[in-house]
Each structure stands twice: as C-alpha cells, then as structure tokens.
Enzyme design. Sequence first.
Site, PDB file in Angstrom:
ATOM      1  N   CYS A   1       0.713  -1.308  -0.108  1.00 26.54           N
ATOM      2  CA  CYS A   1       0.058  -0.023   0.134  1.00 26.54           C
ATOM      3  C   CYS A   1       0.799   1.141   0.158  1.00 26.54           C
ATOM      4  O   CYS A   1       1.569   1.496  -0.889  1.00 26.54           O
ATOM      5  CB  CYS A   1      -0.829   0.053   1.086  1.00 26.54           C
ATOM      6  SG  CYS A   1      -2.389   1.189   0.874  1.00 26.54           S
TER       7      CYS A   1
ATOM      8  N   HIS B   1      -3.397  -5.677   1.231  1.00 23.71           N
ATOM      9  CA  HIS B   1      -2.948  -6.018   2.443  1.00 23.71           C
ATOM     10  C   HIS B   1      -2.893  -7.372   2.863  1.00 23.71           C
ATOM     11  O   HIS B   1      -3.666  -7.855   3.540  1.00 23.71           O
ATOM     12  CB  HIS B   1      -3.358  -5.097   3.493  1.00 23.71           C
ATOM     13  CG  HIS B   1      -3.354  -3.712   3.489  1.00 23.71           C
ATOM     14  ND1 HIS B   1      -2.305  -2.960   4.009  1.00 23.71           N
ATOM     15  CD2 HIS B   1      -3.779  -2.886   2.593  1.00 23.71           C
ATOM     16  CE1 HIS B   1      -2.358  -1.594   3.567  1.00 23.71           C
ATOM     17  NE2 HIS B   1      -3.328  -1.687   2.787  1.00 23.71           N
TER      18      HIS B   1
ATOM     19  N   GLU C   1      -0.872  -8.693   5.113  1.00 24.60           N
ATOM     20  CA  GLU C   1      -0.616  -8.852   6.615  1.00 24.60           C
ATOM     21  C   GLU C   1      -1.688  -8.943   7.366  1.00 24.60           C
ATOM     22  O   GLU C   1      -1.824  -9.183   8.489  1.00 24.60           O
ATOM     23  CB  GLU C   1       0.414  -7.582   6.961  1.00 24.60           C
ATOM     24  CG  GLU C   1      -0.072  -6.264   7.174  1.00 24.60           C
ATOM     25  CD  GLU C   1      -0.568  -5.422   5.796  1.00 24.60           C
ATOM     26  OE1 GLU C   1      -0.498  -6.171   4.777  1.00 24.60           O
ATOM     27  OE2 GLU C   1      -0.578  -4.246   6.043  1.00 24.60           O
TER      28      GLU C   1
END
Lengths: 81, 223
Positions: free
Chosen positions: B85, B194, B196
């Site tokens: 990002c 994302h 994560e």
Amino acid sequence: MAKIVVDVMLKPEILDPQGQAIGAALPRLGFSFAKSVRQGKRFEIEIEGEPTQAQLDEVARAAETVLANPVIENFSVRVEK
Amino acid sequence: MKVGVVTFPGSLDDHDAARAVRAAGAESVALWHADADLHGVDAVILPGGFSYGDYLRCGAISRFAPVMTSIIEEANNGMPVLGICNGFQVLCESHLLPGALTRNQGLHFLCTDQLLRIENTNTAWTSSFSPGAEIVIPLKNGEGSYQCDDATLEMLEKDGRVIARYLGQDPNGSRNRIAGISNARGNVVGLMPHPEHAIDSLTGPSANGLSFFTSVLTQMVGK
C-alpha cells in the site's frame, strides 16, 4: 524579495478523477462554461533579491527531484513580479 | 532470519506486518525512518499507512528518509523488499519500481475484501503460491490506481512483472487491473492490497496473505 512559482500538473494522458469531480460539480452549481477541468498544484517560493539563472536552475532541479513526480506530472518554473 | 519492518511517522500497519513476519516463523525487527542502520536484517517490509501525512504526494517525502537510502542500496544488491500500500507508493517514488499510484478512479477511499490472482510465483515474495492462485485479502486505499506509460506497461506484461491482478469488479482504475508488480530481478515487490491483514481466519477474511511472508523465508533459506 522575489517569488518563484512552480506549477505542477498531471500529464494530459494521466486520469485526473479530482478534476473530473470538480468539472461535474460546476454545472450543478449553475456554472455551465467548463468543457473539462484538471487540477494541479502551485508552489510559491520566496527568495532574497532577484533570482539568478543559477537559482532558477536549482529550483527546476528541486521540482524534478521532489516537487513533481516526472512519471505522472509536468512542471513549469517562473518568476512572479 | 530477520525481517525488518520500517516505521515512518504516520505508518499504520507496521505492527500487523511484524505480526505476519512472526507468524511465518521469522524474527521481526523494528526499523526507524530516521535511522539509516538496517540492523543486519535479511529482508525489509515497508508497511501501509500515511507516511508524513501523504503530504506533497503519497511516499514522496518518505523516499528521502535516512532508512530509505540504505534500503535502496540493499534492494539494488538483491535484498528482498516488500512495499504494501503506502510502501508500494514509496517504492515507486524511490524509482525501485516503475510507474506511480494515483487517486482511485471513483475518488472514494476503498476498504473491502478483494479477490486477486497471483500472476508470477517466481519473485522473492510470491514463491509459496501455486501459479494462478486466487486469493482474498483486504484492499484499503485512497490512491491505489496504478499508472504508467504504454511502453512500461508492455514491458511489465512481457517480462511477467505483474505479480497480482484484481479479479471481479475493477476497484480503482489501475491499468490492466494491476494490484502488484516486481522489479526485473524479482526481489522488490509492491502490492496495493494488504496480505498482513489476512494471515489467519480469526482476524482476516482468509489466511491467504501469509504466503507472501513464508515466500521470503523460503527464498532466504534457499540461499
């Protein structure tokens, strides 16, 4: 004291959704003149005394390095009286 | 095996990135934007967020942080670097990756679970995926529209450097629905969604994201 102005605009081929949104809002507010709108950035840099060519070149280098992203933006440097 | 996670002023997802690194079985090392020392890490993650408030352009000021000087040098020597990002935006501003991320076509900030296809499994960060794997991970950004000139786009496609592509409805107007790209060597990867936030089904929409972090471990063990 002099003012150096750097104008930064998205390149013509890069989509400008912010400019499009403004262009769409104008007629809603009764302003019907605009065929299209594109939005840019303006930097005003004050320096002591009259700018030399070397200073203007340095501003252009700063514009190319950080003020503009040459991948998507064009810029121009001028002295404002 | 140490993976550094950089914190800039305004980083948001550094803790989740560090958690994902630990979940993959590596040691996470906190790196600070103002410290050029990489503390002996084997790989680096640039996390999501709004570094330096996104002032000027997303990633434009972070690119000049002391830690970035060291990361750019090591990335050019082959160290694996993943930008997620805002981290992807920093990598583009640093010229480690070509192109730029611009305002979403629909202008809205997006926050959604996004279907992606992994297009290249030969990079440092995607080797644990099966070719063509379809995954669901969160996408949340205001400036995620990937733009580049025609010659760059053709080169990215021809060289297999598009590593992930959006499936389903086009979320942000990225050229060729690009969600992530790599450098020519495959050690530097930028990804708008994302991974994560999707390392276990308790806290994410899937556990699909974990494979990005296990990929880099496999890569380092193989050396």
